[in-house]
Write an enzyme that holds these catalytic residues in place. Sequence first.
Site, PDB file in Angstrom:
ATOM      1  N   ARG A  61      11.520  -4.337 -25.097  1.00  0.00           N
ATOM      2  CA  ARG A  61      12.669  -3.649 -24.511  1.00  0.00           C
ATOM      3  C   ARG A  61      13.175  -4.334 -23.239  1.00  0.00           C
ATOM      4  O   ARG A  61      14.303  -4.130 -22.822  1.00  0.00           O
ATOM      5  CB  ARG A  61      12.327  -2.183 -24.240  1.00  0.00           C
ATOM      6  CG  ARG A  61      13.502  -1.292 -24.533  1.00  0.00           C
ATOM      7  CD  ARG A  61      13.288   0.183 -24.285  1.00  0.00           C
ATOM      8  NE  ARG A  61      12.047   0.737 -24.725  1.00  0.00           N
ATOM      9  CZ  ARG A  61      11.056   1.093 -23.907  1.00  0.00           C
ATOM     10  NH1 ARG A  61      11.173   0.919 -22.613  1.00  0.00           N
ATOM     11  NH2 ARG A  61       9.953   1.633 -24.394  1.00  0.00           N
ATOM     12  N   TYR A 115      40.880   3.068 -21.796  1.00  0.00           N
ATOM     13  CA  TYR A 115      40.467   3.079 -23.216  1.00  0.00           C
ATOM     14  C   TYR A 115      40.011   4.485 -23.602  1.00  0.00           C
ATOM     15  O   TYR A 115      39.288   5.146 -22.854  1.00  0.00           O
ATOM     16  CB  TYR A 115      39.316   2.090 -23.312  1.00  0.00           C
ATOM     17  CG  TYR A 115      38.639   1.898 -24.636  1.00  0.00           C
ATOM     18  CD1 TYR A 115      39.335   1.458 -25.755  1.00  0.00           C
ATOM     19  CD2 TYR A 115      37.256   2.079 -24.742  1.00  0.00           C
ATOM     20  CE1 TYR A 115      38.673   1.223 -26.948  1.00  0.00           C
ATOM     21  CE2 TYR A 115      36.591   1.833 -25.927  1.00  0.00           C
ATOM     22  CZ  TYR A 115      37.301   1.418 -27.034  1.00  0.00           C
ATOM     23  OH  TYR A 115      36.637   1.178 -28.195  1.00  0.00           O
ATOM     24  N   ASP A 187      36.838  -1.846 -16.591  1.00  0.00           N
ATOM     25  CA  ASP A 187      36.701  -2.332 -17.960  1.00  0.00           C
ATOM     26  C   ASP A 187      37.517  -3.622 -18.028  1.00  0.00           C
ATOM     27  O   ASP A 187      38.743  -3.595 -18.013  1.00  0.00           O
ATOM     28  CB  ASP A 187      37.228  -1.284 -18.939  1.00  0.00           C
ATOM     29  CG  ASP A 187      37.031  -1.704 -20.403  1.00  0.00           C
ATOM     30  OD1 ASP A 187      36.995  -2.924 -20.669  1.00  0.00           O
ATOM     31  OD2 ASP A 187      36.921  -0.808 -21.260  1.00  0.00           O
ATOM     32  N   LYS A 212      34.391  -8.105 -28.407  1.00  0.00           N
ATOM     33  CA  LYS A 212      35.734  -8.644 -28.545  1.00  0.00           C
ATOM     34  C   LYS A 212      35.747 -10.161 -28.311  1.00  0.00           C
ATOM     35  O   LYS A 212      35.428 -10.909 -29.200  1.00  0.00           O
ATOM     36  CB  LYS A 212      36.687  -7.902 -27.602  1.00  0.00           C
ATOM     37  CG  LYS A 212      36.540  -6.364 -27.673  1.00  0.00           C
ATOM     38  CD  LYS A 212      37.055  -5.786 -28.975  1.00  0.00           C
ATOM     39  CE  LYS A 212      36.653  -4.350 -29.220  1.00  0.00           C
ATOM     40  NZ  LYS A 212      37.037  -3.388 -28.208  1.00  0.00           N
TER      41      LYS A 212
HETATM   42  C1  PLP Z   1      36.494  -2.124 -27.933  1.00  0.00           C
HETATM   43  C2  PLP Z   1      36.593  -1.758 -26.498  1.00  0.00           C
HETATM   44  C3  PLP Z   1      35.498  -1.217 -25.822  1.00  0.00           C
HETATM   45  C4  PLP Z   1      34.232  -0.796 -26.519  1.00  0.00           C
HETATM   46  O1  PLP Z   1      33.542  -1.789 -27.162  1.00  0.00           O
HETATM   47  P1  PLP Z   1      32.603  -1.461 -28.419  1.00  0.00           P
HETATM   48  O2  PLP Z   1      31.740  -2.667 -28.480  1.00  0.00           O
HETATM   49  O3  PLP Z   1      33.521  -1.298 -29.569  1.00  0.00           O
HETATM   50  O4  PLP Z   1      31.831  -0.219 -28.111  1.00  0.00           O
HETATM   51  C5  PLP Z   1      35.635  -0.957 -24.484  1.00  0.00           C
HETATM   52  N1  PLP Z   1      36.782  -1.208 -23.832  1.00  0.00           N
HETATM   53  C6  PLP Z   1      37.853  -1.721 -24.441  1.00  0.00           C
HETATM   54  C7  PLP Z   1      39.093  -1.959 -23.658  1.00  0.00           C
HETATM   55  C8  PLP Z   1      37.806  -2.006 -25.795  1.00  0.00           C
HETATM   56  O5  PLP Z   1      38.892  -2.455 -26.417  1.00  0.00           O
END
Ligand code: PLP
Length: 401
Positions: A61, A115, A187, A212
């Site tokens: 972990r 988001y 974010d 992403k």
């Molecule tokens: C997709 C996304 C997330 C979350 O990511 P996941 O890996 O899908 O949980 C957070 N912030 C933004 C702006 C996103 O587009």
Amino acid sequence: MSKNNRNQLSPATRLVTGGRSPDPHVVSPPVYRASTHLYTDCAELRAGTKSNADGNFFYGRRGSPTQWALAEALTELEPGAHGTVLYPSGVAAIAGALLAVVKPGDVLLVADNAYDPSRSMATGLLKRLGVEARFFDPLDLDAYREAFCNRTRAVWLENPGSLTMEVCDIPALAAEARKRDAVSLIDNTWATALGFPALERGCDISVQALTKHVGGHSDLMMGAASAGERWYRALRRTAQDLGHVVSPDDAALALRGLRTMKLRLERTTRTALALSEWLAARAEVAHVLCPMRPGDAGHELWQRDFTGGCGLFSFVLSGRYDAARCRLIDALELFGIGYSWGGFESLALPFDVEPVRAAMDWPRRGWQDGDRYAIRLSIGLEDPEDLIADLERAFAAMDTL
Ligand SMILES: *Cc1c(COP(=O)(O)O)cnc(C)c1O
């Protein structure tokens, strides 16, 4: 190369040289699939519990050299970061970062362009834990200043906003938070540290969905949070308490994606700009929401604060209906229909304007009543001319019943 000298390297070079194999004869770190670490004797086992530092095998972990290499490479990309914690998804990173900061009785200010899952976390999970979320318009600095109270513990930001693509004055928002003794979290998935060095712009914690741009190939889910020393410790402690760990196989894939991220972002930025210009000239399009495009409402701030862009932007149809929008999207052959973005392949996603905002003008001020059917595009690595031809065909299909 010494750590000091590495800090002088440009981001492109850091992407290539960060988190490399500790074995000088191999380029990438090996994938250590291990839950158990075996100690040579009891003395070594006891010594292991004395340190909670990264870089020591302890138990699965706490990670292995594969995960540490990815975290180290991400830390090197984020100027001002002391460390990076990895999470099994972007949303897990958002939860992990917020839970590292807030406690019952606190007020969390949430930028209204955030988001959707971040918003639901604030009004759901965090509310149950006794944290009060208040949404604010991140484009209205006066209203933001007034939103603070003596219980405001943290500010949640996103730049540009998910779907709606507003660019906020992050240096001003973060500076105000710091003045009020509040922690600013952002974010930063859209730009990554390559396009927006969030800590250098004043934020305390920079969160991203590695799913992403870093993954970049639509085949893994992961998140990360990077911070200076104080908040890195809190992030790490909380992630350990929550049992967050990522798979070493996925960490190796993310590290592989990272190597080409700058090239991919530069290419998709160029294609997105070309497509956004093409869309802006179409009679069926009322608004193009792409801060990288000169003339966009957020372009000046984007130019001032960002060092790069990406292939994600939106546009709004003028005076159409949902059915027409769906015909357009369904007719696209090179764009997949799906959530997520940042992969090598292009995607299209319909989204509606009204239900997503609480404190901001949306539809934006000055828009016509009918300007509400929006589409978000994630541009991949295809040839721009082919994507334009696909869109052209799809626009023709939109009006044939
Ligand atoms: C997709 C996304 C997330 C979350 O990511 P996941 O890996 O899908 O949980 C957070 N912030 C933004 C702006 C996103 O587009």
